[in-house]
Motif scaffolding. Structure first.
Motif, short mmCIF file in Angstrom:
data_model
loop_
_atom_site.label_atom_id
_atom_site.label_comp_id
_atom_site.label_asym_id
_atom_site.label_seq_id
_atom_site.Cartn_x
_atom_site.Cartn_y
_atom_site.Cartn_z
N GLU A 105 -2.08 10.84 4.52
CA GLU A 105 -2.61 11.08 3.66
C GLU A 105 -1.94 12.21 2.45
N VAL A 106 -2.04 12.14 1.11
CA VAL A 106 -1.98 13.04 0.58
C VAL A 106 -1.79 14.57 0.26
N THR A 107 -1.18 15.01 0.62
CA THR A 107 -0.92 16.43 1.25
C THR A 107 -1.13 17.94 -0.03
N ALA A 108 -0.47 17.32 -1.04
CA ALA A 108 -0.09 18.29 -2.05
C ALA A 108 0.78 16.99 -3.42
N ILE A 109 0.58 17.42 -4.93
CA ILE A 109 0.90 16.44 -5.96
C ILE A 109 1.66 17.58 -6.92
N LEU A 110 3.09 17.32 -7.46
CA LEU A 110 3.74 18.52 -8.19
C LEU A 110 4.16 17.05 -9.05
N LYS A 111 4.42 17.29 -10.37
CA LYS A 111 3.97 16.41 -11.25
C LYS A 111 4.01 14.66 -10.22
N ASP A 112 5.40 13.95 -10.32
CA ASP A 112 5.75 12.46 -10.40
C ASP A 112 6.23 12.57 -8.19
N LEU A 113 6.28 13.45 -8.16
CA LEU A 113 6.79 13.90 -6.60
C LEU A 113 5.22 14.20 -5.32
N ILE A 114 4.60 13.19 -4.88
CA ILE A 114 3.58 13.53 -4.11
C ILE A 114 4.41 13.94 -2.60
N SER A 115 3.36 14.47 -1.81
CA SER A 115 3.56 14.31 -0.40
C SER A 115 2.47 14.00 0.74
#
Length: 185
Positions: free
Chosen positions: A22-32
């Motif tokens: 599950e996506v927990t964070a989005i920072l530009k092109d980097l997705i956690s």
């Protein structure tokens, strides 16, 4: 910038890997993403695909009476045979392409991949010597020739003769190995 519709909370799968989360964070092109076992991984958004519906949801809509499905099930399964007979001679074919040796090359650098390929070749040569198989064909591809030259260095350590395999049958990217056999006592 157009994002593939990924938002925090979306379920995603990782391309070229067996991870889902599950996506927990989005920072530009980097997705956690957080996997089901609680691990957090960071990926480039190009490495992820959004899961619209879970597989078990989709399967309840599949039609088990589908003609195409019945046809596929009724076809005999083809087994990838490692051994082929050529003129009454057993030939062991070994494909050293990295995608044939591991499910995913993700996280492997060139050195790791080359060592994996050479370890596989070494095991196959030793197996052929032990089982008295007289011919092996290593399919390595053309590339820059690094694997081919390292393979030749490895083969020089064994009681074998090696040469380019049949161009007609394998193209330029294969090496044929003849294993010298001692007569049983």
């Amino acid at each position: 910038m157009l994002r593939k519709g990924l938002e925090i909370g979306n379920k995603v799968a990782v391309l070229d890997d067996v991870l889902k989360g599950e996506v927990t964070a989005i920072l530009k092109d980097l997705i956690s993403i957080k996997t089901t076992d609680g691990m957090i991984f960071n990926f480039n958004e190009k490495e992820l695909v959004k899961i619209e519906r879970d597989q078990h949801e989709l399967s309840k809509y599949s039609d088990i009476n589908n003609d195409f499905l019945k046809e596929k099930i009724s076809q005999p399964k083809k087994k990838g045979n490692l051994f082929k007979k050529q003129n009454q001679e057993v030939v062991m074919e070994v494909d050293l392409h990295i995608n044939k040796l591991v499910k995913s090359a993700r996280g492997l650098d060139n050195y790791d991949m080359l060592n994996l390929q050479l370890d596989t070749a070494k095991r196959k040569v030793e197996f052929a010597i032990q089982k008295r198989i007289s011919k092996i064909v290593f399919i390595h591809g053309v590339g820059e020739g690094v694997l081919k030259s390292e393979l030749q260095s490895l083969l020089n350590k064994y009681p074998v003769k090696h040469y380019d395999a049949s161009y007609k049958q394998y193209g330029l990217g294969a090496t044929e190995v003849y294993v010298f056999q001692n007569k049983p006592e």
